[in-house]
Design a protein around this motif. Structure first.
Motif, PDB file in Angstrom:
ATOM      1  N   SER A   1     -44.485  -3.751  -6.938  1.00 54.84           N
ATOM      2  CA  SER A   1     -43.575  -4.654  -6.221  1.00 54.84           C
ATOM      3  C   SER A   1     -42.469  -3.863  -5.547  1.00 54.84           C
ATOM      4  O   SER A   1     -42.009  -4.217  -4.450  1.00 54.84           O
ATOM      5  CB  SER A   1     -42.995  -5.703  -7.164  1.00 54.84           C
ATOM      6  OG  SER A   1     -42.203  -5.117  -8.175  1.00 54.84           O
ATOM      7  N   PHE A   2     -42.018  -2.771  -6.183  1.00 55.07           N
ATOM      8  CA  PHE A   2     -40.998  -1.917  -5.574  1.00 55.07           C
ATOM      9  C   PHE A   2     -41.511  -1.316  -4.271  1.00 55.07           C
ATOM     10  O   PHE A   2     -40.813  -1.331  -3.242  1.00 55.07           O
ATOM     11  CB  PHE A   2     -40.599  -0.814  -6.553  1.00 55.07           C
ATOM     12  CG  PHE A   2     -39.660   0.210  -5.979  1.00 55.07           C
ATOM     13  CD1 PHE A   2     -38.331  -0.099  -5.734  1.00 55.07           C
ATOM     14  CD2 PHE A   2     -40.110   1.492  -5.683  1.00 55.07           C
ATOM     15  CE1 PHE A   2     -37.466   0.851  -5.200  1.00 55.07           C
ATOM     16  CE2 PHE A   2     -39.258   2.445  -5.153  1.00 55.07           C
ATOM     17  CZ  PHE A   2     -37.940   2.117  -4.912  1.00 55.07           C
TER      18      PHE A   2
ATOM     19  N   GLY B   1     -34.106  -3.829  -9.881  1.00 53.07           N
ATOM     20  CA  GLY B   1     -34.472  -5.242  -9.846  1.00 53.07           C
ATOM     21  C   GLY B   1     -35.931  -5.543  -9.607  1.00 53.07           C
ATOM     22  O   GLY B   1     -36.283  -6.688  -9.283  1.00 53.07           O
ATOM     23  N   PHE B   2     -36.812  -4.553  -9.785  1.00 50.67           N
ATOM     24  CA  PHE B   2     -38.234  -4.765  -9.535  1.00 50.67           C
ATOM     25  C   PHE B   2     -39.018  -4.673 -10.844  1.00 50.67           C
ATOM     26  O   PHE B   2     -38.843  -3.746 -11.630  1.00 50.67           O
ATOM     27  CB  PHE B   2     -38.757  -3.745  -8.520  1.00 50.67           C
ATOM     28  CG  PHE B   2     -38.129  -3.898  -7.164  1.00 50.67           C
ATOM     29  CD1 PHE B   2     -38.683  -4.746  -6.219  1.00 50.67           C
ATOM     30  CD2 PHE B   2     -36.951  -3.217  -6.844  1.00 50.67           C
ATOM     31  CE1 PHE B   2     -38.092  -4.904  -4.984  1.00 50.67           C
ATOM     32  CE2 PHE B   2     -36.352  -3.377  -5.606  1.00 50.67           C
ATOM     33  CZ  PHE B   2     -36.916  -4.224  -4.665  1.00 50.67           C
ATOM     34  N   GLU B   3     -39.905  -5.630 -11.061  1.00 53.62           N
ATOM     35  CA  GLU B   3     -40.648  -5.691 -12.314  1.00 53.62           C
ATOM     36  C   GLU B   3     -41.706  -4.606 -12.423  1.00 53.62           C
ATOM     37  O   GLU B   3     -42.034  -4.151 -13.514  1.00 53.62           O
ATOM     38  CB  GLU B   3     -41.312  -7.067 -12.456  1.00 53.62           C
ATOM     39  CG  GLU B   3     -40.328  -8.211 -12.647  1.00 53.62           C
ATOM     40  CD  GLU B   3     -41.034  -9.532 -12.902  1.00 53.62           C
ATOM     41  OE1 GLU B   3     -42.284  -9.542 -12.910  1.00 53.62           O
ATOM     42  OE2 GLU B   3     -40.337 -10.532 -13.091  1.00 53.62           O
ATOM     43  N   SER B   4     -42.254  -4.189 -11.296  1.00 48.63           N
ATOM     44  CA  SER B   4     -43.316  -3.194 -11.320  1.00 48.63           C
ATOM     45  C   SER B   4     -43.131  -2.222 -10.168  1.00 48.63           C
ATOM     46  O   SER B   4     -42.445  -2.521  -9.179  1.00 48.63           O
ATOM     47  CB  SER B   4     -44.689  -3.864 -11.192  1.00 48.63           C
ATOM     48  OG  SER B   4     -44.837  -4.457  -9.908  1.00 48.63           O
ATOM     49  N   MET B   5     -43.781  -1.054 -10.306  1.00 49.82           N
ATOM     50  CA  MET B   5     -43.738  -0.098  -9.215  1.00 49.82           C
ATOM     51  C   MET B   5     -44.429  -0.657  -7.974  1.00 49.82           C
ATOM     52  O   MET B   5     -44.012  -0.421  -6.844  1.00 49.82           O
ATOM     53  CB  MET B   5     -44.381   1.224  -9.646  1.00 49.82           C
ATOM     54  CG  MET B   5     -44.341   2.311  -8.576  1.00 49.82           C
ATOM     55  SD  MET B   5     -42.678   2.650  -7.901  1.00 49.82           S
ATOM     56  CE  MET B   5     -41.861   3.316  -9.347  1.00 49.82           C
TER      57      MET B   5
ATOM     58  N   GLY C   1     -38.316   5.033 -14.859  1.00 52.40           N
ATOM     59  CA  GLY C   1     -38.502   3.627 -14.509  1.00 52.40           C
ATOM     60  C   GLY C   1     -37.306   3.051 -13.771  1.00 52.40           C
ATOM     61  O   GLY C   1     -36.914   1.900 -13.996  1.00 52.40           O
ATOM     62  N   ARG C   2     -36.744   3.854 -12.878  1.00 56.21           N
ATOM     63  CA  ARG C   2     -35.524   3.450 -12.181  1.00 56.21           C
ATOM     64  C   ARG C   2     -35.729   2.206 -11.309  1.00 56.21           C
ATOM     65  O   ARG C   2     -34.762   1.505 -10.982  1.00 56.21           O
ATOM     66  CB  ARG C   2     -34.999   4.596 -11.318  1.00 56.21           C
ATOM     67  CG  ARG C   2     -34.317   5.698 -12.099  1.00 56.21           C
ATOM     68  CD  ARG C   2     -32.873   5.344 -12.445  1.00 56.21           C
ATOM     69  NE  ARG C   2     -32.068   5.236 -11.232  1.00 56.21           N
ATOM     70  CZ  ARG C   2     -31.129   4.331 -11.006  1.00 56.21           C
ATOM     71  NH1 ARG C   2     -30.895   3.398 -11.919  1.00 56.21           N
ATOM     72  NH2 ARG C   2     -30.438   4.332  -9.880  1.00 56.21           N
ATOM     73  N   HIS C   3     -36.972   1.910 -10.944  1.00 57.75           N
ATOM     74  CA  HIS C   3     -37.213   0.718 -10.129  1.00 57.75           C
ATOM     75  C   HIS C   3     -36.817  -0.551 -10.879  1.00 57.75           C
ATOM     76  O   HIS C   3     -36.431  -1.539 -10.261  1.00 57.75           O
ATOM     77  CB  HIS C   3     -38.679   0.649  -9.691  1.00 57.75           C
ATOM     78  CG  HIS C   3     -39.655   0.579 -10.816  1.00 57.75           C
ATOM     79  ND1 HIS C   3     -39.990   1.674 -11.589  1.00 57.75           N
ATOM     80  CD2 HIS C   3     -40.377  -0.471 -11.316  1.00 57.75           C
ATOM     81  CE1 HIS C   3     -40.872   1.319 -12.499  1.00 57.75           C
ATOM     82  NE2 HIS C   3     -41.118   0.020 -12.364  1.00 57.75           N
ATOM     83  N   HIS C   4     -36.873  -0.514 -12.212  1.00 61.59           N
ATOM     84  CA  HIS C   4     -36.446  -1.677 -12.999  1.00 61.59           C
ATOM     85  C   HIS C   4     -34.956  -1.930 -12.819  1.00 61.59           C
ATOM     86  O   HIS C   4     -34.519  -3.070 -12.668  1.00 61.59           O
ATOM     87  CB  HIS C   4     -36.764  -1.466 -14.485  1.00 61.59           C
ATOM     88  CG  HIS C   4     -38.224  -1.408 -14.805  1.00 61.59           C
ATOM     89  ND1 HIS C   4     -39.113  -2.418 -14.451  1.00 61.59           N
ATOM     90  CD2 HIS C   4     -38.968  -0.453 -15.433  1.00 61.59           C
ATOM     91  CE1 HIS C   4     -40.329  -2.096 -14.856  1.00 61.59           C
ATOM     92  NE2 HIS C   4     -40.275  -0.906 -15.448  1.00 61.59           N
ATOM     93  N   ALA C   5     -34.165  -0.843 -12.839  1.00 63.50           N
ATOM     94  CA  ALA C   5     -32.718  -0.974 -12.664  1.00 63.50           C
ATOM     95  C   ALA C   5     -32.363  -1.522 -11.288  1.00 63.50           C
ATOM     96  O   ALA C   5     -31.295  -2.118 -11.096  1.00 63.50           O
ATOM     97  CB  ALA C   5     -32.037   0.376 -12.883  1.00 63.50           C
TER      98      ALA C   5
END
Length: 350
Positions: free
Chosen positions: A238-239, A232-236, A226-230
């Motif tokens: 949105s990433f 700054g993105f809430e969901s894949m 779930g590196r997209h959270h780190a």
């Protein structure tokens, strides 16, 4: 020639456009008034032996190299070195399909090889800056391809080399995957065989292109963690939409295709009749080969096979689950590893 809001000093500056004259091309033809977009940091010393060259990667410009890799007290310290970042031909800042006027522009832009970039850079360094020795050449991905080309083509000029997340000879697997990136763009009806009016006409193709980069540019471990959270993105979703599509979406399709074609055909063994060992055996530079551990474009195993053919070289993989796009600086620990390797390499007597 068309104006393009994405490319220019506002987003990618400061840089200087330097005309190196007519560049004859390996595939035939020439680029008249070939202009290279060049960003420099630091000062050339009296001995002219503190120059470092950084070529750019696919889609990248000198700006990201400045932001991620250069800085005071870093290995690439402009207080110690004269750092020259040269934007590769076709990247949108240097001479490229979208900014070339007349019959050579847009879809008619000539085929350019990695070797053409390196010869152009050599002319720039020797004739414009008066540099005949490079303390270090380094680059990631397509920048690594150019680094290898430099070390093989101009072995006496390159004292140290650091190819990062790239190979000296592109693999069949990587060629095929790059083909899917190309097809994502060219299959868009708005592409019109490269004769689109503006990049937004190919929005769907550029979005497909970005999604393919998402699949291969980041590793499976990146997704699992779930590196997209780190980042700054809430969901894949949105990433992908904001970061990946937001990154590639504004770019010019013909420019991307120009770079993809030469990426696919990067191969230093062209100098030795297809003998890769003979080509890499020409390298005189102290070389650190630095793949990224989870890279799915240029996996460490491919890079190791080449490193073993390079005299006076070391294999220094970077541990980073982000994969190939860890080059963007998304993992500070990876950049710290890279910095430590470069600092050690630059301290090595040659």
């Amino acid at each position: 020639m068309t104006d393009h809001p994405y490319y220019g000093q506002a987003l990618h500056g400061p840089y200087e456009l330097i005309d190196i004259g007519t560049l004859e091309l390996e595939e035939g033809g020439a680029i008249p008034h070939c202009r290279l977009a060049v960003a420099t940091h630091g000062q050339l010393n009296a001995a002219r032996d503190n120059a470092i060259l950084i070529p750019t990667w696919y889609s990248g410009t000198s700006k990201i190299m400045e932001q991620v890799y250069i800085g005071s007290a870093r290995a690439l310290d402009p207080e110690k070195y004269f750092i020259v970042i040269v934007n590769q031909i076709g990247n949108g800042l240097s001479t490229s399909p979208h900014n070339t006027p007349g019959p050579l522009g847009r879809a008619s832009f000539p085929r350019v090889r990695i070797g053409d970039d390196v010869r152009a850079q050599h002319r720039l360094l020797t004739e414009h800056f008066g540099i005949d020795s490079l303390a270090l050449v380094l680059g990631g991905s397509m920048g690594a391809q150019q680094t290898y080309e430099w070390a093989v083509r101009y072995p006496q000029m390159v004292k140290r080399a650091a190819p990062i997340a790239g190979t000296a000879k592109n693999t069949e697997h990587d060629f095929v995957f790059a083909e899917t990136l190309i097809e994502a763009i060219t299959s868009d009806p708005g592409f019109q065989n490269g004769d689109y009016a503006q990049s937004s006409d190919v929005a769907a193709g550029l979005q497909r292109h970005a999604r393919l980069w998402t699949v291969m540019g980041w590793s499976t471990d990146f997704f699992r963690a779930g590196r997209h959270h780190a980042l700054g993105f809430e969901s894949m979703q949105s990433f992908v939409e904001q970061f990946m599509c937001g990154y590639f979406g504004p770019m010019d399709p013909n420019d991307l295709l120009c770079m993809a074609w030469k990426w696919q055909r990067g191969d230093v063994s062209r100098h030795t009749g297809g003998d890769l060992a003979a080509a890499l055996g020409r390298i005189q530079a102290k070389t650190y080969v630095m793949p990224i551990s989870h890279d799915m474009f240029f996996p460490p195993a491919d890079c190791l096979l080449e490193q073993q053919l390079i005299p006076d070289s070391e294999f220094r993989p970077l541990d980073c689950i982000d994969g190939h796009l860890g080059l963007f600086g998304t993992d500070p620990a990876c950049i710290d590893q890279l910095d430590a390797n470069l600092r050690e390499l630059l301290a090595t007597a040659v």
